[in-house]
Write a protein that holds these residues in place. Sequence first.
Motif, PDB file in Angstrom:
ATOM      1  N   UNK A  46      55.973  25.002  -1.826  1.00  0.00           N
ATOM      2  CA  UNK A  46      55.880  25.975  -2.908  1.00  0.00           C
ATOM      3  C   UNK A  46      55.418  27.334  -2.429  1.00  0.00           C
ATOM      4  N   UNK A  47      54.513  27.338  -1.479  1.00  0.00           N
ATOM      5  CA  UNK A  47      54.027  28.582  -0.882  1.00  0.00           C
ATOM      6  C   UNK A  47      55.136  29.296  -0.109  1.00  0.00           C
ATOM      7  N   UNK A  48      55.784  28.583   0.795  1.00  0.00           N
ATOM      8  CA  UNK A  48      56.775  29.208   1.679  1.00  0.00           C
ATOM      9  C   UNK A  48      58.034  29.647   0.934  1.00  0.00           C
ATOM     10  N   UNK A  49      58.453  28.877  -0.057  1.00  0.00           N
ATOM     11  CA  UNK A  49      59.651  29.254  -0.820  1.00  0.00           C
ATOM     12  C   UNK A  49      59.460  30.575  -1.553  1.00  0.00           C
ATOM     13  N   UNK A  50      58.245  30.809  -2.047  1.00  0.00           N
ATOM     14  CA  UNK A  50      58.003  31.973  -2.894  1.00  0.00           C
ATOM     15  C   UNK A  50      57.620  33.231  -2.122  1.00  0.00           C
ATOM     16  N   UNK A  51      57.292  33.114  -0.842  1.00  0.00           N
ATOM     17  CA  UNK A  51      56.796  34.287  -0.115  1.00  0.00           C
ATOM     18  C   UNK A  51      57.767  35.475  -0.123  1.00  0.00           C
ATOM     19  N   UNK A  52      59.099  35.270  -0.085  1.00  0.00           N
ATOM     20  CA  UNK A  52      59.996  36.439  -0.095  1.00  0.00           C
ATOM     21  C   UNK A  52      59.926  37.260  -1.377  1.00  0.00           C
ATOM     22  N   UNK A  53      59.550  36.626  -2.498  1.00  0.00           N
ATOM     23  CA  UNK A  53      59.563  37.316  -3.787  1.00  0.00           C
ATOM     24  C   UNK A  53      58.166  37.491  -4.364  1.00  0.00           C
ATOM     25  N   UNK A  54      57.158  37.357  -3.513  1.00  0.00           N
ATOM     26  CA  UNK A  54      55.780  37.494  -3.956  1.00  0.00           C
ATOM     27  C   UNK A  54      55.525  38.908  -4.463  1.00  0.00           C
ATOM     28  N   UNK A  55      54.962  38.989  -5.679  1.00  0.00           N
ATOM     29  CA  UNK A  55      54.644  40.262  -6.321  1.00  0.00           C
ATOM     30  C   UNK A  55      55.892  41.114  -6.580  1.00  0.00           C
ATOM     31  N   UNK A  56      57.008  40.453  -6.848  1.00  0.00           N
ATOM     32  CA  UNK A  56      58.190  41.151  -7.378  1.00  0.00           C
ATOM     33  C   UNK A  56      58.045  41.156  -8.897  1.00  0.00           C
ATOM     34  N   UNK A  57      57.771  42.303  -9.459  1.00  0.00           N
ATOM     35  CA  UNK A  57      57.562  42.395 -10.901  1.00  0.00           C
ATOM     36  C   UNK A  57      58.761  42.977 -11.642  1.00  0.00           C
ATOM     37  N   UNK A  58      59.875  43.133 -10.936  1.00  0.00           N
ATOM     38  CA  UNK A  58      61.080  43.657 -11.567  1.00  0.00           C
ATOM     39  C   UNK A  58      62.004  42.594 -12.114  1.00  0.00           C
ATOM     40  N   UNK A  59      61.526  41.346 -12.145  1.00  0.00           N
ATOM     41  CA  UNK A  59      62.338  40.265 -12.674  1.00  0.00           C
ATOM     42  C   UNK A  59      63.435  39.820 -11.715  1.00  0.00           C
ATOM     43  N   UNK A  60      64.296  38.941 -12.214  1.00  0.00           N
ATOM     44  CA  UNK A  60      65.355  38.376 -11.361  1.00  0.00           C
ATOM     45  C   UNK A  60      66.310  39.437 -10.816  1.00  0.00           C
ATOM     46  N   UNK A 368      52.109  27.025  -4.638  1.00  0.00           N
ATOM     47  CA  UNK A 368      51.353  26.057  -3.842  1.00  0.00           C
ATOM     48  C   UNK A 368      50.697  24.996  -4.712  1.00  0.00           C
ATOM     49  N   UNK A 369      49.977  25.429  -5.758  1.00  0.00           N
ATOM     50  CA  UNK A 369      49.264  24.433  -6.578  1.00  0.00           C
ATOM     51  C   UNK A 369      50.225  23.685  -7.500  1.00  0.00           C
ATOM     52  N   UNK A 370      51.285  24.351  -7.933  1.00  0.00           N
ATOM     53  CA  UNK A 370      52.334  23.671  -8.707  1.00  0.00           C
ATOM     54  C   UNK A 370      52.994  22.607  -7.849  1.00  0.00           C
ATOM     55  N   UNK A 371      53.312  22.972  -6.607  1.00  0.00           N
ATOM     56  CA  UNK A 371      53.938  22.027  -5.692  1.00  0.00           C
ATOM     57  C   UNK A 371      53.070  20.820  -5.413  1.00  0.00           C
ATOM     58  N   UNK A 372      51.751  21.035  -5.363  1.00  0.00           N
ATOM     59  CA  UNK A 372      50.850  19.909  -5.109  1.00  0.00           C
ATOM     60  C   UNK A 372      50.910  18.883  -6.237  1.00  0.00           C
ATOM     61  N   UNK A 373      50.908  19.351  -7.470  1.00  0.00           N
ATOM     62  CA  UNK A 373      50.955  18.429  -8.610  1.00  0.00           C
ATOM     63  C   UNK A 373      52.313  17.736  -8.689  1.00  0.00           C
ATOM     64  N   UNK A 374      53.386  18.513  -8.602  1.00  0.00           N
ATOM     65  CA  UNK A 374      54.732  17.937  -8.720  1.00  0.00           C
ATOM     66  C   UNK A 374      55.059  17.031  -7.537  1.00  0.00           C
TER      67      UNK A 374
END
Length: 426
Positions: A46-60, A368-374
């Motif tokens: 979950x951490x590594x997948x999201x790193x490219x779009x971290x703090x992208x606030x312009x939406x999809x 990261x924390x979402x990935x841990x639960x799922x």
Amino acid sequence: MLDTAAVFLILFIVANLSHHFSHAMIPSQHIIESRIRGALWGLFSGDALASPTHWYYGGFPQIQSDYGRNGITGYTKPKLHLPGSILNKSDPNGGGRLRQVARRGETVSIIGDVINHGKLKYWDPKHFFHYHATLQAGENTLEAQLARVLMKSIVENNGCFNEEHFRQAYIDFMTTEGSHNDTYASTCHRMFFANMIFNKRNPKDCPDNDGHNVDSIDGLVLPTITALAETARQYALSGGNGLDNEAQKAIEFAAARTAAVTRSSGILERVSGVWANLVSSAVITPASNAADSGNEMEKALVEVARQLGLRNPQPTGKDQMTACYLAQSLPPTLDMISKYTQQSSGTTCWKALLANANVGGENVHRGAILGAILGARAGDEQLPAEMKEGLFDGKDIGLEIDLFVQSVMMKKSSDGSGHQFIENEL
């Protein structure tokens, strides 16, 4: 009327059936191990997948502009530059925004010289670099790398969280050149080492708080690791008989003390203890075989929301973008957990983490924390191969997970030490 022998026989049968069914509700050692492994793989993924779009606030649309029409579809290298990035406004020598006046007598920079060695140039106020510009595809951010440090510390302490040991391991890791490759370090880390280097504080007194950027969702990553460890350890100590109130308190306490190693935040310590209950539930709650039984995690999710004073999780809405602050980030995180645990599977876990990556905002630490639960609910065997194999340090992480599980489950070692377990079936 039944004679005395018949009455005793009936009572014996009922007692044994009651014991069998109550015992059968406790997952087996194999299932607990699988869930611990799944949780850890989920956290790093979950951490590594999201790193490219971290703090992208312009939406999809912003994500599409940098990563293509379909956005993030797998592990992806972050862009070098990010227009609008406020990394250039962050203070490399302390918390929050860049100071207009330099500290008197400073001869070194916390970012670049003390931690995140060689990365100061990416914090240049004149440029707009991505927060994780130096990471490769599938490479973990700093907080997830610290999760690995914590895992190793727990292993070295026979499956237990040791505050002093982890504090020293944290300092050693952060101050060792080449220990990680991330560009960014959050406010709590910059403040910790500013206190240690500039203010000459004892490391115990170095955790700090700027009143804005410390009581945040990234602070739940490390307590998640300790909650997993202590849940497994308490399960092992019970002989596979589940967790009582004292065990749950031990899990909460260990998670809260983990948060306190790097941050000074009573709020975060309290939230960490409550969050630890959810992590524990994800590991311990039995899976149902009934298709119409509903979400097995619903009760735990509602209880966590109640303890934190939040609304009940809403599983039917659109995944929301949030900032890092706990009050903003926790409700949508619980929503996503509720949504994606309706049908717990490895495929659903991967789908959820990709969805999180394509939301943007503060999605790395939520991932990261979402990935841990799922990941815990899916179990190790159900996770797709690409989830593990695509991680930059996947082979090393796999070995570290093996050692962690062996340690926290107190499994019998080659020299005969350790604990025996009672195998229970669902």
